[in-house]
Design an enzyme around this catalytic site. Structure first.
Site, short mmCIF file in Angstrom:
data_model
loop_
_atom_site.label_atom_id
_atom_site.label_comp_id
_atom_site.label_asym_id
_atom_site.label_seq_id
_atom_site.Cartn_x
_atom_site.Cartn_y
_atom_site.Cartn_z
NE ARG A 1 -32.19 111.10 65.89
CZ ARG A 1 -31.71 112.21 65.34
NH1 ARG A 1 -31.79 112.39 64.04
NH2 ARG A 1 -31.16 113.15 66.09
CE1 TYR B 1 -26.35 111.15 29.04
CE2 TYR B 1 -25.78 112.58 30.89
CZ TYR B 1 -25.41 111.65 29.92
OH TYR B 1 -24.11 111.25 29.84
CE LYS C 1 -26.02 116.80 63.08
NZ LYS C 1 -27.18 116.32 63.85
CG MET D 1 -20.97 112.07 37.14
SD MET D 1 -19.98 110.64 36.66
CE MET D 1 -21.18 109.33 36.73
C1 LIG Z 1 -27.77 117.48 64.31
C2 LIG Z 1 -28.15 117.69 65.72
C3 LIG Z 1 -28.32 118.98 66.22
C4 LIG Z 1 -28.25 120.21 65.35
O1 LIG Z 1 -29.38 120.24 64.49
P1 LIG Z 1 -29.64 121.47 63.51
O2 LIG Z 1 -31.02 121.26 63.01
O3 LIG Z 1 -28.63 121.39 62.42
O4 LIG Z 1 -29.49 122.70 64.31
C5 LIG Z 1 -28.58 119.12 67.57
N1 LIG Z 1 -28.69 118.04 68.38
C6 LIG Z 1 -28.53 116.78 67.92
C7 LIG Z 1 -28.67 115.64 68.86
C8 LIG Z 1 -28.27 116.57 66.58
O5 LIG Z 1 -28.14 115.32 66.13
#
Ligand SMILES: *Cc1c(COP(=O)(O)O)cnc(C)c1O
Length: 382
Positions: free
Chosen positions: A145, A276, A50, A324
């Site tokens: 969630r 800065y 992802k 930046m």
């Molecule tokens: C992001 C995610 C993972 C992987 O998580 P990591 O901590 O990066 O291994 C697995 N399952 C779901 C549903 C996720 O959203």
């Protein structure tokens, strides 16, 4: 010449890390089979890609994870890019689909979807498409969630099994996600809910992210005729899911290296301030290197003085506030370094992304994902 900043993705490191995870779960299967006197199979691996493969690029990830049994992501467009890159294996959509029109995309590209909400099930029930879909029914086992509530899960699952009998669905599996696999609370409470609620329901199981895969490989061993899938993400990129154990301790290699160069050197006197807000004041004369990398490249602005950085192969520290487009480093340990000297912000030959993240009070995941689009990304095979 473009600014000297680049992110280099090692496809070889991705492949290596997948192999580390595979060996880890295989070893767990061998040990548990011997201890229990019955064969237990290692789980299949969904490599989680992802968020543009945690900033590494979908195409690089498809090449690096070619030996995975499946790829998992959120975005339908990323899934389509995987198919276009030649990936013919399973693809899992972790958030499921979002509207009825998406179902046609699932069918056309042969995508497996999680189903976490009754509305999704209703959309599937209405579907009269040509291809039977594979689904994983998601249980909310305590993270609150995504997922069906425990008291609604079994009825939803039975409904999915009926859709299978009606020829709409193909494989139906069970999944959940852990909130505390990396910390002291662990997974026991959520596993108790998951086991109790899914008891006796047929189909494959998928529960573990990186932390759970590394820490509790036993829970994902395939029993009976139920297949099992783990879902590692960050560890495949060489990031650690744990605050108290670095990725190298598991034999993982960083896949992303963020590198740049010195574009200026300043000689400052005792009492001079840098950057800065004049946050850093020199207590002695210092040579200060100015690096072409700033928060608009994805380097965290919250990283302060002392954050590790490597100049010409020597580890030194950041000074003052990140701008930046630039940041300043202490050249005391590298007196020979001048304009053009190579700098590694994180990755191979530099600090780990997790060290930089810790200095900025965040996690390596965020830094990898936040690599800015303006940074050119190069894949390389070794
Ligand atoms: C992001 C995610 C993972 C992987 O998580 P990591 O901590 O990066 O291994 C697995 N399952 C779901 C549903 C996720 O959203």
């Amino acid at each position: 010449m473009p600014r000297p900043i680049t992110a280099t993705i090692s496809v070889d490191a991705l492949t290596h890390n997948l192999e580390v995870v595979r060996k880890h779960v295989q070893q767990a299967a061998i040990t548990a089979s011997a201890a229990q006197g019955r064969p237990l199979a290692a789980p299949s691996i969904w490599a989680v890609i992802k968020a543009n493969a945690y900033g590494h690029g979908i195409e690089q990830a498809v090449r690096g994870f070619w030996q995975a049994q499946g790829l998992a992501m959120l975005d339908l467009n990323e899934a389509v890019r995987c198919r276009e890159a030649g990936w013919g294996g399973p693809i899992m959509l972790l958030e499921g689909f979002f509207e009825p029109a998406d179902v046609e995309v699932l069918e056309r590209y042969h995508l497996t979807t999680s189903v976490h909400h009754a509305d999704q099930l209703a959309i599937l029930a209405e579907n009269r498409g040509s291809r039977r879909l594979d689904v994983f029914m998601k249980l909310n086992s305590g993270m609150n969630r995504l997922g069906f509530a425990p008291d609604a899960y079994r009825a939803a699952y039975q409904q999915a099994l009926r859709l299978r009998d009606d020829g709409i669905l193909n494989n139906v599996g069970k999944m959940t996600h852990f909130a505390n696999a990396d910390g002291p609370q662990g997974i026991a409470a959520q596993m108790e809910v998951f086991n109790r609620i899914t008891e006796g329901l047929p189909g494959p199981v998928s529960v573990s992210n990186s932390a759970a895969t590394l820490r509790y490989p036993d829970i994902s061993l395939a029993r009976d005729d139920h297949g099992a899938w783990v879902r590692p993400g960050v560890c495949l990129y060489g990031g650690s899911p744990f605050a108290d154990a670095d990725a190298a301790s598991f034999g993982l290699r960083p896949a992303m290296t963020l590198a740049s160069r010195l574009i200026a050197v300043q000689q400052v006197k005792a009492g001079d301030a840098i950057g800065y807000g004049s946050l850093f004041n020199a207590d002695r004369p210092l040579r200060v290197g100015v690096v072409a990398c700033g928060y608009a490249d994805g380097y965290p602005r919250h990283a302060g003085t002392g954050t590790p950085v490597t100049v010409a192969g020597v580890r030194t520290r950041l000074l003052g506030r990140v701008s930046m487009d630039m940041l300043a480093v202490d050249l005391t340990p590298v007196p020979m370094a001048g304009v053009g000297a190579p700098v590694v912000l994180w990755g191979e030959g530099g600090p780990t992304v997790d060290e930089v993240a810790q200095a900025a009070e965040t996690i390596g995941y965020e830094l990898m994902c936040a690599l800015a689009p303006r940074v050119p990304v190069h894949g390389r095979d070794v």
